[in-house]
Design an enzyme around this catalytic site. Structure first.
Site, short mmCIF file in Angstrom:
data_model
loop_
_atom_site.label_atom_id
_atom_site.label_comp_id
_atom_site.label_asym_id
_atom_site.label_seq_id
_atom_site.Cartn_x
_atom_site.Cartn_y
_atom_site.Cartn_z
N TYR A 141 136.01 143.96 63.74
CA TYR A 141 137.13 144.22 64.65
C TYR A 141 138.05 145.33 64.12
CZ TYR A 141 136.44 140.02 67.53
OH TYR A 141 135.97 139.08 68.41
N LYS A 186 125.75 135.44 57.55
CA LYS A 186 124.42 136.00 57.82
C LYS A 186 123.97 136.70 56.54
CE LYS A 186 120.98 137.13 60.65
NZ LYS A 186 120.03 136.13 61.17
N ASP A 218 122.88 132.13 62.94
CA ASP A 218 121.98 131.94 64.08
C ASP A 218 121.59 130.46 64.22
OD1 ASP A 218 120.62 132.31 61.69
OD2 ASP A 218 119.07 133.63 62.51
N ASP A 242 134.58 134.09 66.65
CA ASP A 242 134.89 134.32 68.07
C ASP A 242 133.79 133.70 68.93
OD1 ASP A 242 136.14 135.50 70.36
OD2 ASP A 242 134.61 137.07 70.31
N ASP A 246 133.77 129.88 71.35
CA ASP A 246 133.53 129.79 72.80
C ASP A 246 132.35 128.86 73.08
OD1 ASP A 246 135.59 131.64 73.34
OD2 ASP A 246 134.41 132.66 74.89
#
Ligand code: NAD
Ligand code: IPM
Ligand code: MG
Length: 365
Positions: A141, A186, A218, A242, A246
């Site tokens: 970001y 990751k 993942d 993020d 959700d």
């Protein structure tokens, strides 16, 4: 107590859910004898339209000086042209950076009355209680960006210090819960994730009473749906956090239900629902205000240190989710204002019932 609260309604459903949440804060002030002063400021698309800037200097100054900041949402189709010179979301990112709120707490629970809305029909869903701690001021970001006609880059950078401070926050929070931290990365592919994993592992040694597990992002995306009950605190980097939160909202039943608290080193914090401006329902009066009202509870708890008041708001939401009315996204047909009014009524009832306890606590100092 006296507190100055800046409100940033923003765009889309932002003003609708913020208005409901401010009404709840006003009711808390009335029931528990506090003086909350509200200062509404511009952010996002609304600020671009009014000033050309997604976070005007006046708004930023007010947020920095406030005891807490409550935000609705920013963004929407009007400002989403990929060639636009300035975007609403830049205002939110600049605010998070300027306030130094590097730890974004996103609690997930599943209300028993809403468990049927989840994609999983699992009786253990009601036991789900996860606290996501999302790193909020680093990673892709905030890295350098480049753009040419046929290529673009977003640098993803993390320093040890950035990882260490959010990790310590996660472990401290775990100590007040079930003492288990899952760190998501990751590390099989990304250098930033290997730095993340090394740092988390080192910091964990300072918390021998808390267990640590590492999980690749993942597989975490799958495990979150198949065994959400096995997670306590989940700490992860900005972009993974993020996306996973959700996804987690689907377990709760709606994106409109989840709150967040963004915290730095001081007591000031930024409080917002995890959802966006919901352009598909904006202006219709049907947005679910629960995520924003629960963000008010987090504001009371973390910035104003008013734990009894935070619990009162949470109890009022619990009552309304149990008995209704509910907005459409959670199976009802009520509007935002009806849900707000039901929360205000439940809050008044709760405050009246708990009045003697509250007065006693205050008499003791
Ligand atoms: N913190 C923020 O300000 C924030 C967060 C996420 C997205 N956004 C912005 O919002 C805009 C729209 O993004 P999006 O559509 O991908 O995500 P969104 O979160 O706005 O909406 C996704 C879906 O969830 C539903 N939804 C969201 N909030 C709801 C609520 N309170 N009640 C009922 N239903 C609700 C929407 O109707 C929509 O169907 C984009 O510009 C995005 O950048 C802002
Ligand atoms: C609007 C956007 C910048 C924001 C984010 O990605 O952090 C949002 O999706 C969120 O979850 O708060
Ligand atoms: Mg998001």
């Amino acid at each position: 107590m006296k507190a100055n609260i800046v409100t940033l309604p923003g765009d889309g459903v932002g003003p609708e859910v913020t208005a409901a949440a401010v009404a709840v804060l006003e009711a808390v002030a009335a029931h528990y004898e506090h003086e909350f002063a509200f200062d509404e400021q511009l952010i996002g698309g609304a600020a671009i339209d009014a000033t050309g800037e997604p976070l005007p200097a006046d708004a930023l100054d007010a947020c920095k000086a406030a005891d807490a900041v409550l935000l609705g949402a920013v963004g929407g189709p009007k400002w989403s042209d990929p060639n636009a010179p300035v975007r609403p979301e830049q205002g939110l990112l600049a605010l998070r950076a300027a306030l130094g709120v590097y730890a974004n707490l996103r609690p997930l629970t599943v209300h028993p009355a809403l468990a049927d809305l989840s994609p999983l029909k699992n009786e253990k869903l009601k036991d789900v209680d996860v606290l996501f701690v999302r790193e909020l001021t680093g990673g892709a970001y905030f890295g350098a960006k480049t753009k040419t006609a046929d290529a673009a880059t977003d640098e993803c950078k993390y320093t040890v210090a950035e990882v260490e401070r959010v990790t310590r926050r996660a472990f401290e929070l775990a100590r007040a819960r079930r003492r288990h931290v899952t760190s998501v990365d990751k590390a099989n592919v990304l250098e930033t994730s290997r730095l993340w994993r090394r740092t988390v592992t080192r910091v964990a040694a300072d918390y021998p009473d808390v267990t640590l597990e590492h999980q690749l992002v993942d597989s975490m995306a799958m495990l979150l749906l198949t065994r959400p009950g096995s997670y306590d605190v989940v700490v992860t980097e900005n972009l993974f956090g993020d996306i996973l939160t959700d996804e987690a909202a689907a377990l709760a039943g709606s994106l409109g239900l989840l709150p967040s608290a963004s915290l730095g080193e001081g007591s000031n914090g930024l409080y917002e629902p995890i959802h966006g401006s919901a352009p598909d329902i904006a202006g219709k009066g049907v947005a679910n205000p629960v995520g924003t009202i629960l963000s008010v509870a987090l504001l009371l708890r973390h910035s104003l240190r008013l734990e009894a008041e935070a619990q009162a708001v949470e109890a009022a939401i619990d009552h309304v989710l149990q008995h209704g009315p509910r907005t459409r996204d959670v199976g009802g047909d009520a509007g935002t204002v009806e849900v707000r009014d039901a929360v205000l009524k439940a809050l008044a009832d709760y405050a009246a019932t708990h009045r003697s306890y509250f007065d006693g606590a205050r008499a003791c100092g």
